[in-house]
Design a protein around this motif. Structure first.
Motif, PDB file in Angstrom:
ATOM      1  N   ILE A  65       3.153   8.531  12.048  1.00 31.46           N
ATOM      2  CA  ILE A  65       4.154   8.599  10.986  1.00 31.46           C
ATOM      3  C   ILE A  65       3.813   7.487   9.993  1.00 31.46           C
ATOM      4  O   ILE A  65       4.337   6.381  10.093  1.00 31.46           O
ATOM      5  CB  ILE A  65       5.581   8.445  11.540  1.00 31.46           C
ATOM      6  CG1 ILE A  65       5.813   9.503  12.626  1.00 31.46           C
ATOM      7  CG2 ILE A  65       6.610   8.588  10.421  1.00 31.46           C
ATOM      8  CD1 ILE A  65       7.202   9.493  13.219  1.00 31.46           C
ATOM      9  N   PRO A  66       2.888   7.762   9.078  1.00 32.66           N
ATOM     10  CA  PRO A  66       2.419   6.693   8.201  1.00 32.66           C
ATOM     11  C   PRO A  66       3.359   6.459   7.026  1.00 32.66           C
ATOM     12  O   PRO A  66       4.276   7.237   6.802  1.00 32.66           O
ATOM     13  CB  PRO A  66       1.074   7.218   7.709  1.00 32.66           C
ATOM     14  CG  PRO A  66       1.222   8.696   7.727  1.00 32.66           C
ATOM     15  CD  PRO A  66       2.201   9.029   8.830  1.00 32.66           C
ATOM     16  N   GLY A  67       3.105   5.401   6.297  1.00 32.97           N
ATOM     17  CA  GLY A  67       3.821   5.167   5.049  1.00 32.97           C
ATOM     18  C   GLY A  67       4.637   3.902   5.065  1.00 32.97           C
ATOM     19  O   GLY A  67       5.085   3.430   6.121  1.00 32.97           O
ATOM     20  N   GLY A  68       4.825   3.368   3.870  1.00 34.93           N
ATOM     21  CA  GLY A  68       5.668   2.183   3.726  1.00 34.93           C
ATOM     22  C   GLY A  68       5.149   0.993   4.498  1.00 34.93           C
ATOM     23  O   GLY A  68       5.932   0.216   5.031  1.00 34.93           O
ATOM     24  N   GLY A  69       3.831   0.832   4.565  1.00 38.36           N
ATOM     25  CA  GLY A  69       3.269  -0.316   5.268  1.00 38.36           C
ATOM     26  C   GLY A  69       3.705  -0.360   6.721  1.00 38.36           C
ATOM     27  O   GLY A  69       3.902  -1.422   7.296  1.00 38.36           O
ATOM     28  N   ALA A  71       6.524   0.876   7.824  1.00 36.91           N
ATOM     29  CA  ALA A  71       7.991   0.869   7.949  1.00 36.91           C
ATOM     30  C   ALA A  71       8.532   2.234   8.363  1.00 36.91           C
ATOM     31  O   ALA A  71       9.448   2.323   9.177  1.00 36.91           O
ATOM     32  CB  ALA A  71       8.621   0.437   6.631  1.00 36.91           C
ATOM     33  N   ALA A  72       7.950   3.314   7.828  1.00 46.17           N
ATOM     34  CA  ALA A  72       8.502   4.645   8.076  1.00 46.17           C
ATOM     35  C   ALA A  72       8.475   4.979   9.565  1.00 46.17           C
ATOM     36  O   ALA A  72       9.474   5.407  10.144  1.00 46.17           O
ATOM     37  CB  ALA A  72       7.738   5.689   7.274  1.00 46.17           C
ATOM     38  N   ALA A  75      10.817   2.663  11.662  1.00 47.58           N
ATOM     39  CA  ALA A  75      12.216   3.069  11.524  1.00 47.58           C
ATOM     40  C   ALA A  75      12.482   4.339  12.326  1.00 47.58           C
ATOM     41  O   ALA A  75      13.530   4.488  12.963  1.00 47.58           O
ATOM     42  CB  ALA A  75      12.553   3.287  10.056  1.00 47.58           C
ATOM     43  N   ARG A  98       7.373  -6.805   7.426  1.00 43.03           N
ATOM     44  CA  ARG A  98       8.016  -5.807   6.562  1.00 43.03           C
ATOM     45  C   ARG A  98       9.534  -6.025   6.436  1.00 43.03           C
ATOM     46  O   ARG A  98      10.074  -5.976   5.337  1.00 43.03           O
ATOM     47  CB  ARG A  98       7.651  -4.405   7.065  1.00 43.03           C
ATOM     48  CG  ARG A  98       8.212  -3.218   6.312  1.00 43.03           C
ATOM     49  CD  ARG A  98       8.068  -3.252   4.821  1.00 43.03           C
ATOM     50  NE  ARG A  98       6.720  -3.444   4.328  1.00 43.03           N
ATOM     51  CZ  ARG A  98       6.456  -3.731   3.050  1.00 43.03           C
ATOM     52  NH1 ARG A  98       7.419  -3.844   2.169  1.00 43.03           N
ATOM     53  NH2 ARG A  98       5.211  -3.918   2.668  1.00 43.03           N
ATOM     54  N   SER A 102      11.233  -6.342   2.559  1.00 42.20           N
ATOM     55  CA  SER A 102      12.039  -5.340   1.869  1.00 42.20           C
ATOM     56  C   SER A 102      13.017  -4.684   2.838  1.00 42.20           C
ATOM     57  O   SER A 102      12.947  -4.902   4.044  1.00 42.20           O
ATOM     58  CB  SER A 102      11.132  -4.252   1.271  1.00 42.20           C
ATOM     59  OG  SER A 102      10.524  -3.527   2.302  1.00 42.20           O
TER      60      SER A 102
ATOM     61  N   ILE B 183       6.870   1.965  -1.547  1.00 42.87           N
ATOM     62  CA  ILE B 183       6.446   0.567  -1.583  1.00 42.87           C
ATOM     63  C   ILE B 183       5.362   0.386  -2.627  1.00 42.87           C
ATOM     64  O   ILE B 183       4.350   1.076  -2.616  1.00 42.87           O
ATOM     65  CB  ILE B 183       5.971   0.121  -0.189  1.00 42.87           C
ATOM     66  CG1 ILE B 183       7.182   0.015   0.739  1.00 42.87           C
ATOM     67  CG2 ILE B 183       5.256  -1.210  -0.274  1.00 42.87           C
ATOM     68  CD1 ILE B 183       6.868  -0.423   2.120  1.00 42.87           C
ATOM     69  N   GLU B 190       9.799  -2.754  -2.697  1.00 40.43           N
ATOM     70  CA  GLU B 190      10.258  -1.365  -2.730  1.00 40.43           C
ATOM     71  C   GLU B 190      10.660  -0.986  -4.161  1.00 40.43           C
ATOM     72  O   GLU B 190      11.125  -1.819  -4.917  1.00 40.43           O
ATOM     73  CB  GLU B 190      11.433  -1.182  -1.782  1.00 40.43           C
ATOM     74  CG  GLU B 190      12.628  -2.042  -2.142  1.00 40.43           C
ATOM     75  CD  GLU B 190      13.527  -2.283  -0.940  1.00 40.43           C
ATOM     76  OE1 GLU B 190      14.039  -1.317  -0.414  1.00 40.43           O
ATOM     77  OE2 GLU B 190      13.687  -3.432  -0.543  1.00 40.43           O
TER      78      GLU B 190
END
Lengths: 315, 495
Positions: A65-69, A71-72, A75, A98, A102, B183, B190
């Motif tokens: 589940i890639p993405g948002g460094g 984060a995705a 979460a 992370r 943010s 991001i 963000e």
């Protein structure tokens, strides 16, 4: 063929909504990798999944589940039922930096450790055509003027730790992200940045081929696969940095499954097969039991908070 | 090329397991390429750990077969149901599906098969004979060049928004704004997430494609209701005649191949950009490209360029250890499993393995021809399914595809929202292709522009003092100028 087994297992996983666990595992186990398939962390998870599946006698599925460094996926692991059937392959940056950078939908303390698995030591390299022959020369240049460098991404461990090194030694550095380790190296090769600071195993081929010079590795000892490269310590700097990958589960996971997982991972992560596979991919196997891993996580959080505050990147 | 090495490498052809895995790879590639949401990249990521027990040739047979056919197969649903199976086939759907609506789906499929194979073969030639030279060229591209190159790519907007440049430009801006969500790739902060952490991932290209191409189409069908347009009866095409048609367009094939190869060489790009630029270039030369009727040239340009990326993306991988696109990034792991560190020494020390790769690539492209032309007859049967059954099926596939990209149910919701938004905009006369192009190129321009200025300490003059950058900027201005001049002379009444 394992491919079909995995497919069937994925189907089972989708069908088995909630699982009432008496004995663990009570069905397919899923490891969430919060990065693209093919990354180093993904390799770690897939190798371990294979060995774990044999041990459990039930399928272990790796889900990217890639993405948002990172984060995705992190979460998503927190949103899954905390029954021990879902594990997260945590990396330094996604788990401990992370949430400081943010809004991410989770806090580091939302997870509890199973075990640290491997470390990826970080190294500093310049293009063959670079004027800098030693780390000392590069540091002097960065004191006199501004140098630029690349890491896999902003907020990555590589970025945070190099920024720390720069502030401790009075260097002026500009950072750019390379969309991954190899991308960061490309920026050094093209001469766009003065040096790259990424996982040291990424350098092997180019260093052997004479296109890159690894000026220093941020490890206590020299690395077997880059034995010509000195350590930061040899060059007179007390500086170590590595990326770690380890398994965690949501904090609410019951004791039973958590302990079962810790016992199993302790066994498989140190098995000959896992060690051999990890060494083949140039990872440094570094099994750490839950308590030691938790201490390490806490240290990373503390370090990241301090450095990111200095950099003005805290949300 | 060393002939004795070549002869030795050719011995792999005697191994049944190599043939077996090549066929398995090609077949899996067809499935992963054609299913929306699944891509060749995902297929190779899943297949790579399975190659542990394989010898080198079998491992490469499986993975390269999957690679080449996966890049091609996304054109099948693009042509038949206007839903590109992978981002690299989005440009194909514009003319490909227009042809299908005129009963020429078989012709479009033939063109895609033959074009893909030709693009593949052209790129193998480049990999075989010019790899080291070209990789040093690729190393002259820094953020400065990528940024201006991205801007050049945006000139395609004019070509793909026939009719109304203004709405095309608006669409591209919308796409670029969508590309800002998530991001920030430079600062790590963000943006435009409105506190919703599911949006941290940004709007991925695949769900956006599904939304803007397939879902908008579904809404349009639903609006048309009972009297919706059923597709006409499909004509058969003769492959030999299509070969002739392709050969008469040899200049287009070479040009699109060169574009695909050039872009494949550059690390961090890939088939999506290649196919759009080749398509845009074809559209500049042929007013029928992108028209309501569709044009053979549009399908051909997009597919040749798409598959020309394959061999070219292996150039930086095999000469520097740096991947040219997302698939080659995963292939690094496959080499490591075989105990091989790809880098500048690979071709010199593993010459025979390099030859094996060339041979397997050629076989993989032959397999595309054989399998593609062999099965295409049955594919248009899909279009005989009545719309009232086909359309709901498409919706299910779209939802499954969107989910499978990131395994997030949020993405399913997102395609619905984006799809509905896209439908409304389409009704207002905005073409969808520029939106997608903006989403592809916007992030590339932004990231590289900011990186370039960061490393050059905010000195904007680098864009004109670096020769390659200056050359690309000049070409960009020239293209804009010519387009403007042509549109003026076209709109002037002929007296």
């Amino acid at each position: 063929m394992r491919f079909w087994k995995t497919l069937v297992a994925a189907g089972l996983l989708a069908a088995s909504g909630s699982v009432h666990a008496q004995e663990y595992p009570s069905g397919p186990v899923r490891i969430i990798v919060p990065f693209e398939a093919g990354d180093a962390i993904d390799g770690t998870a897939r190798l371990l999944a294979d060995v774990m599946a044999n041990e459990f006698g039930s399928p272990v599925i790796v889900q990217n589940i890639p993405g948002g460094g990172g984060a995705a996926g992190t979460a998503e692991a927190l949103r899954s039922p905390a029954d021990g059937q879902t594990l997260l392959m945590a990396s330094t940056g996604a788990l401990t930096a992370r949430p400081i950078l943010s809004t991410s939908g989770y806090q580091t303390s939302d997870f509890k450790p199973i075990a640290n698995l491997v470390d990826q030591p970080i190294g500093l390299a310049v293009a063959a055509s670079s004027p800098y022959q030693t780390l000392g020369e590069l540091v002097e240049a960065a004191k006199a003027g501004t140098l630029s460098y690349s890491t896999p991404a902003p907020g990555s461990t590589q970025h945070v730790s190099m920024a720390d090194f720069a502030s401790k030694n009075g260097l002026t550095l500009n950072h750019v992200g390379g969309q991954g380790g190899r991308g960061a190296i490309t920026k050094a090769l093209t001469g766009e940045v003065d040096f790259a600071f990424v996982g040291a195993s990424n350098y092997i081929g180019l260093a052997d081929g004479g296109q890159l010079r690894v000026l220093a590795v941020a490890t206590p000892e020299r690395l077997p696969f880059l034995s010509d490269a000195p350590t930061f310590k040899e060059a007179g700097f007390d500086f170590n940095a590595s990326v770690w990958f380890g398994l965690v589960v949501p904090q609410q996971t019951p004791e039973g499954p958590t302990e079962a997982l810790r016992a199993t991972v302790e066994k498989v992560a140190q098995s000959d097969k896992a060690t051999e596979l990890y060494e083949k991919l140039n990872f440094e196997p570094n099994y750490m039991a839950a308590d030691a891993f938790q201490t390490r996580i806490d240290e990373s959080v503390e370090q990241n908070r301090r450095i990111l505050t200095e950099l003005g990147l805290v949300k | 090329m060393d002939l004795s090495q070549f002869a030795q490498a050719a011995l792999i052809l005697a191994s049944p397991s190599v043939w077996l895995w090549l066929i398995v790879g090609t077949a899996l590639g067809m499935v992963f390429g054609a299913a929306p949401g699944l891509t060749a990249t995902a297929g190779i990521a899943i297949a790579t750990p399975l190659t542990f027990g394989f010898d080198f040739a079998s491992s490469m047979a499986l993975l390269l077969g999957l690679y080449c056919s996966g890049y091609f197969a996304g054109s099948i649903p693009a042509i038949l149901i206007n839903m590109p199976g992978a981002p690299g086939n989005a440009a194909t759907s514009l003319d490909g599906h227009a042809l299908a609506r005129r009963g020429k789906a078989d012709l479009a499929l033939c063109l895609a098969v033959i074009g893909s194979a030709m693009g593949g073969f052209l790129s193998i030639l480049v990999l075989a004979f010019a790899a080291p030279t070209l990789s040093s060229f690729a190393l002259r591209f820094t953020s400065v060049e990528y940024a201006v190159f991205g801007m050049f790519g945006l000139t395609c907007i004019a070509a793909i928004s026939r009719g109304s440049l203004v709405s095309g430009l608006l669409g591209a801006v919308l796409g670029m704004v969508l590309g800002l969500v998530g991001i920030d790739p430079v600062g790590g902060m963000e943006r435009l997430t409105f506190g919703n952490f599911s949006l941290l991932t940004g709007i991925a290209l695949l769900p956006a494609l599904i939304a803007f191409f397939a879902i908008t189409e579904v809404f349009a069908q639903a609006m048309a209701g009972q009297h919706g347009q059923e597709l006409p009866r499909q004509e058969q095409a003769a492959p030999l005649a299509v070969f002739g048609l392709v050969l008469r367009r040899w200049w287009l094939v070479l040009k699109s191949g060169a574009i695909g190869i050039g872009i494949g060489l550059l690390p961090g790009t890939g088939p999506t950009i290649a196919s759009w630029i080749a398509y845009g270039e074809a559209a500049r030369g042929d007013p029928k490209v992108g028209s309501k009727d569709g044009s053979e040239s549009g399908v051909l340009a997009s597919e040749v360029a798409n598959n020309a990326v394959t061999g070219a993306a292996l150039v930086p991988l095999l000469t520097l250890g740096i991947p040219g696109d997302t698939v080659t990034a995963i292939l690094i792991g496959a080499f490591l499993i075989q105990g091989i560190e790809v880098g500048p020494l690979f071709i010199a020390t593993h010459g025979q393995l390099f030859m094996q790769i060339l041979i397997l690539l050629a076989l993989a492209n032959l397999a595309i021809l054989v399998v593609g032309l062999g099965t295409r007859r049955w594919l248009p049967l899909l279009l005989r399914i009545p719309q009232r059954i086909l359309v709901p099926l498409i919706v299910v596939f779209c939802a499954a595809g969107a989910f499978s990209v990131n395994n997030m149910s949020f993405d399913v919701l997102m395609i619905l929202v984006l799809g509905f938004g896209g439908f409304v905009l389409m009704r207002l006369g905005m073409p969808m292709a520029p939106v997608v192009l903006g989403l592809v190129l916007g992030p590339i321009v932004e990231r590289n522009l900011r990186d370039a200025l960061t490393v050059h300490q905010m000195d904007w003059s680098v864009f004109v003092t670096r020769p390659i950058s200056l050359a690309i900027l000049c070409i960009t201005l020239l293209v804009i100028g010519v387009t403007y001049w042509r549109s003026r002379s076209r709109s002037r009444p002929a007296t």
